[in-house]
Design a protein around this motif. Sequence first.
Motif, PDB file in Angstrom:
ATOM      1  N   GLY A 147      39.750 -68.591  90.840  1.00  0.00           N
ATOM      2  CA  GLY A 147      38.324 -68.816  90.708  1.00  0.00           C
ATOM      3  C   GLY A 147      37.987 -70.184  90.153  1.00  0.00           C
ATOM      4  O   GLY A 147      38.827 -71.074  90.035  1.00  0.00           O
ATOM      5  N   GLN A 148      36.721 -70.348  89.782  1.00  0.00           N
ATOM      6  CA  GLN A 148      36.223 -71.616  89.272  1.00  0.00           C
ATOM      7  C   GLN A 148      36.724 -71.858  87.860  1.00  0.00           C
ATOM      8  O   GLN A 148      36.735 -70.942  87.033  1.00  0.00           O
ATOM      9  CB  GLN A 148      34.690 -71.601  89.290  1.00  0.00           C
ATOM     10  CG  GLN A 148      34.062 -72.959  89.007  1.00  0.00           C
ATOM     11  CD  GLN A 148      32.547 -72.887  89.071  1.00  0.00           C
ATOM     12  OE1 GLN A 148      31.952 -72.003  88.464  1.00  0.00           O
ATOM     13  NE2 GLN A 148      31.943 -73.782  89.824  1.00  0.00           N
ATOM     14  N   PRO A 149      37.139 -73.081  87.538  1.00  0.00           N
ATOM     15  CA  PRO A 149      37.610 -73.363  86.182  1.00  0.00           C
ATOM     16  C   PRO A 149      36.525 -73.069  85.154  1.00  0.00           C
ATOM     17  O   PRO A 149      35.332 -73.228  85.415  1.00  0.00           O
ATOM     18  CB  PRO A 149      37.948 -74.858  86.230  1.00  0.00           C
ATOM     19  CG  PRO A 149      38.162 -75.160  87.674  1.00  0.00           C
ATOM     20  CD  PRO A 149      37.239 -74.253  88.420  1.00  0.00           C
ATOM     21  N   GLY A 150      36.936 -72.651  83.967  1.00  0.00           N
ATOM     22  CA  GLY A 150      36.002 -72.421  82.877  1.00  0.00           C
ATOM     23  C   GLY A 150      35.731 -73.699  82.118  1.00  0.00           C
ATOM     24  O   GLY A 150      36.446 -74.700  82.249  1.00  0.00           O
ATOM     25  N   TYR A 151      34.660 -73.663  81.325  1.00  0.00           N
ATOM     26  CA  TYR A 151      34.308 -74.807  80.491  1.00  0.00           C
ATOM     27  C   TYR A 151      34.034 -74.311  79.080  1.00  0.00           C
ATOM     28  O   TYR A 151      33.311 -73.342  78.867  1.00  0.00           O
ATOM     29  CB  TYR A 151      33.086 -75.539  81.034  1.00  0.00           C
ATOM     30  CG  TYR A 151      32.589 -76.629  80.109  1.00  0.00           C
ATOM     31  CD1 TYR A 151      33.333 -77.796  79.939  1.00  0.00           C
ATOM     32  CD2 TYR A 151      31.421 -76.478  79.383  1.00  0.00           C
ATOM     33  CE1 TYR A 151      32.915 -78.786  79.074  1.00  0.00           C
ATOM     34  CE2 TYR A 151      30.992 -77.474  78.512  1.00  0.00           C
ATOM     35  CZ  TYR A 151      31.739 -78.622  78.356  1.00  0.00           C
ATOM     36  OH  TYR A 151      31.325 -79.598  77.499  1.00  0.00           O
TER      37      TYR A 151
END
Length: 476
Positions: free
Chosen positions: A66-70
């Motif tokens: 999935g999309q990288p976290g921040y």
Amino acid sequence: MCQGDDPNCADFETHRQAWRSALSAERRAFLKSGFAATSGAAALATTGISLVSPALAQSSAARTMGQPGYYHLPANAETVHWGYFSRSLKPRVTVASGDFVTIETLTHQASDDAERMIQGDPGAESVYLWTREKKGVMRRGAGPGDGGGLGVHICTGPVAVEGAEPGDVLEVRILDVKPRPCANPAFKGLCFGSNAAANWGFQYRDLITGDRPREVVTIYEMDAGGERNWARAVYNFKWVPVTDPTGKVHATIDYPGLPVDHSRTTRNWNVLRNVRVPIRPHFGTMGLAPKEAEYVNSIPPSYTGGNIDNWRIGKGATMYYPVAVEGALLSVGDPHASQGDSELCGTAIECSLTGTFQLILHKQADLGGTALASLQFPMIETQDEWLMSGFSYPNYLAELGPDAQREIFAKSSLDLAMRDAFRKMRAFLMNAKGLTEDEAISLMSVAVDFGITQVVDGNWGVHAVIRKNVFAGATV
């Protein structure tokens, strides 16, 4: 003013919720940015300019779903550790490989001018709080009790990386570095740093004028908005004995966070006139927790990084660290506005900064046949160069025995650091670039620059630099 980081504030919960809302907006803005949305950072690994081959990049990326976290890690008394690394520190945040994290860092020299570098900043005020009854951060260093001054750097973290194990390599991409603005309204739009010509500096016993020996602190001013790319000296002062809140007198700069009382100093305002110091913001201390000891002094650098003090560890650079403990446990501190090779007088322009990083984990099983195979030391990569960091003792904790953290300060040698840098560059050229030993030695003499990284951190450093365009004739 409380910004959601002071539990003693009557409106703590209200301020905490406001901080969380702002953080959510910051995260959304970052993930929608062109850099993140187009996976610009990840693309660096496939352009042929990185140590990370396309195959290794794909193997590492496949572990990220999935999309990288921040994440955002503020600097305050609850999120920093002062003067040491430790394998047992509780992570302040845990991220997955590929995630982004913004980390605030504070300089350990801010109390040289509290008016400019602490006042009005809740995070800095919580860290530097020191009265007869209370310290905001009690342990300051790796020594017994409260540390005894064996270590000085304020480090934010640690950040744990899911799945990181000994033998892996952690890639840390420095995507952005920004100054921490002064919070005092009297100095709006500015930020400040301190340079201490201190008792551990190379010059201390080699002065030729005035009082000898002496320690002199110079305060520098920068533009917080980044419009000016230079710093100017504001004033300097000779260190006078400081009485800390417990009543102990410090004749020299011998304990971190000593509160300087400028009613007792003489400030010289017309210093370094017409001099502009180019700024190159970077992190003097950044690295992972070693495995050899419970508390490790933050001053000497070692095989997991730490206080390398190389000005190239700034925006656009990538660091590669061997993982020594579960979770890797990355900490960042010792922020600098600028520094020259050698850090001769003892410090750089010590100035609080905030960095944004992407952390990528490379598993040991994927490293075979790559440039990162068997990496046993911190490696620096910039857009144009590869750098090997040589130390007097590559792993002084293991090499010098049970009293290593004291012995290292008496045993440093530039000869030893040069030998280590040579050996590391030789290994890099042979293993990563396929050269024979004879080819590597010839190339080092004609195309590699060796420089003095620092002579003030106990474990002295020499770096070896080779430009990437040396290999421009290779078939991509």
